[in-house]
Design an enzyme around this catalytic site. Structure first.
Site, PDB file in Angstrom:
ATOM      1  N   ASP A 126     -30.071  -4.329 -17.327  1.00 53.58           N
ATOM      2  CA  ASP A 126     -30.379  -5.739 -17.201  1.00 53.58           C
ATOM      3  C   ASP A 126     -30.430  -6.174 -15.752  1.00 53.58           C
ATOM      4  OD1 ASP A 126     -30.560  -6.886 -19.929  1.00 53.58           O
ATOM      5  OD2 ASP A 126     -28.602  -5.993 -20.127  1.00 53.58           O
ATOM      6  N   THR A 127     -30.415  -7.462 -15.627  1.00 50.85           N
ATOM      7  CA  THR A 127     -30.431  -8.147 -14.348  1.00 50.85           C
ATOM      8  C   THR A 127     -29.262  -7.726 -13.457  1.00 50.85           C
ATOM      9  OG1 THR A 127     -31.191  -9.990 -15.688  1.00 50.85           O
ATOM     10  CG2 THR A 127     -30.604 -10.468 -13.427  1.00 50.85           C
ATOM     11  N   VAL A 128     -29.493  -7.720 -12.139  1.00 51.96           N
ATOM     12  CA  VAL A 128     -28.403  -7.557 -11.181  1.00 51.96           C
ATOM     13  C   VAL A 128     -28.256  -8.870 -10.421  1.00 51.96           C
ATOM     14  CG1 VAL A 128     -28.811  -5.096 -10.934  1.00 51.96           C
ATOM     15  CG2 VAL A 128     -29.910  -6.672  -9.345  1.00 51.96           C
TER      16      VAL A 128
END
Length: 450
Positions: free
Chosen positions: A263-265
């Site tokens: 996912d997003t960081v």
């Protein structure tokens, strides 16, 4: 002097809902240490995604979080803005082949990489974002440049400068402002290409099963009761009136979420003056439709940063991760920031994750609500009352929370010799999408003696 609190133990707390598990971190006061004369202070908290992090790759995730923290602290110690520090952390996370951001991001249906990123400055409240951006190695650098250019005021003929650009327009703007283009062959890694091939095969099999089921249903309507037909996919007979559904078969071909392409960081930062900043970057869902934009690019959904003010006693910074559609429909970053203005940060974040995310009426039809957040809040406070001379002290509370199986985080203050990293996991028996884990700590940042 600086006093810090770190994680010492974890306990499972009873929850208000039978389907929600809260994990609270108990902190203790370690030994104090002398602040170096003239050295600037600050704090950074980063995450490498909320999803599932395998033990086999835990070392890589922790290592990239550690490097990201170090890059941000180097910027803060050099006197850089909080936005520049948070950008430096994100660039390090984007450059890792193990994260789903920048290089090595998930590929879309056409086998292309399209990235989302955004950044927010708590001092000016300015925001910069890009969506579905291809051909740029570090999308967060474009978002930060948009933020900086927006702070310069209106363009020629009184035009309003953009704060959010997508697709080809975002790419052209980036190149026009000196950000180099990146060949597609560099953006895709062997990990992301291999995952794309596996997911494409699963998609093809799932679509074939779906087609067979539609044809089977049509045959049932024309066949006599009790007649038998053959399934072209598995080659086995199936009763026309047995009432079976294809959901279980299709589930076998659901797209994988490799621990390396989750996912997003994101990152959140506070500098010596108490200014906060937050940023987020993502390659989006595997096999997403071209042009799809997730929460990482959207205002109030991917990140939020706001300095203390007349109506905000605390400075807050938030960065989110997880299923973009879930985070967009709940505007989770903004919700968390508002909640953190209450006295008990831990309880406020827990209730937000329970009531505004898992229990959100906007997600009532979802089987599992998947996401995670990192947050920090800070305020100025006086030194210990017994001391004769007051020193400007910044109290920083930092937390992370997730409904996914795990979340990898790292954090560091400017006085630390090295960053601390941790993979937070739901307790045994907890159900992802229906349970909440929450952990964190507190540190005091005292301005150095001049």
């Amino acid at each position: 002097m600086i006093m810090e609190k770190g994680i010492s133990s974890v306990e499972v707390l009873p929850s208000k809902s039978s389907q929600v598990t809260a994990v609270k971190v108990v902190v203790k006061e370690p030994e104090t240490k002398q602040t170096q004369r003239g050295k600037r202070v600050g704090f950074v908290l980063v995450h490498a995604g909320a999803g599932y992090h395998s033990e086999s790759k835990a070392k890589e995730y922790k290592h990239v979080c550690k490097r990201a923290c170090q890059k941000a602290i180097e910027k803060l110690q050099a006197g850089a803005l909080a936005t520049d520090a948070v950008t430096a952390a994100l660039i390090e996370l984007e450059d890792s082949p193990f994260t789903n951001a920048g290089m090595g991001s998930n590929l879309n249906l056409l086998g292309e990489i399209e990235c989302d990123a955004s950044i927010m400055d708590g001092k000016s409240l300015n925001f910069g974002a890009v969506g579905a951006l291809s051909g740029i190695k570090n999308p967060v650098s474009v978002a930060n440049r948009l933020l900086c250019e927006g702070q310069k005021g209106k363009l020629s003929a009184g035009r309003i400068p953009p704060c959010f650009l997508v697709g080809e327009g975002a790419f052209r703007w980036a190149v026009d402002h000196g950000i180099p283009a990146c060949p597609p062959g560099i953006m895709a890694t062997r990990f992301s290409l291999a995952a794309f091939k596996r997911n494409k095969r699963k998609l093809e099999l799932a679509e074939k099963v779906e087609t067979d089921l539609i044809q089977l249903k049509k045959r049932r309507q024309s066949n006599e009761k009790g007649s038998r037909v053959m399934c072209r996919t598995c080659g086995r007979p199936s009763k026309a009136n047995d009432g079976s559904r294809g959901g279980d078969q299709i589930e076998l071909y659901s797209l994988e979420n490799d621990s390396g392409t989750l996912d997003t960081v994101g990152a959140v930062v506070v500098d010596q003056e108490g200014n906060v900043a937050a940023a987020v970057s993502s390659g989006g869902l595997a096999l997403k439709h071209p042009g799809r934009v997730g929460q990482a690019a959207l205002y109030g959904c991917g990140c939020w940063a706001e300095n203390t003010g007349a109506r905000t006693p605390y400075s807050t910074a938030v960065s989110t991760s997880g299923c973009g559609e879930h985070l967009v429909r709940t505007i989770l970053a903004r919700e968390c920031s508002c909640a953190l203005q209450t006295e008990d940060a831990h309880q406020a974040l827990l209730e937000t994750m329970q009531n505004k995310f898992i229990g959100s009426p906007f997600l009532a039809n979802e089987d599992g609500v998947l996401g995670g957040v990192i947050v920090l809040r800070s305020c100025r406070c006086s030194a210990e009352p017994e001391l004769s001379q007051e020193k400007p002290t910044l109290l920083v509370e930092f937390l992370w929370s997730h409904t996914t199986e795990s979340m990898c985080v790292g954090y560091m203050s400017a006085q630390d010799g090295k960053a601390k990293t941790h993979i937070s996991r739901l307790p045994p028996g907890a159900v992802a999408g229906q349970s909440v884990a929450i952990e964190g700590g507190v540190c005091r940042l005292e301005s150095p003696e001049s």
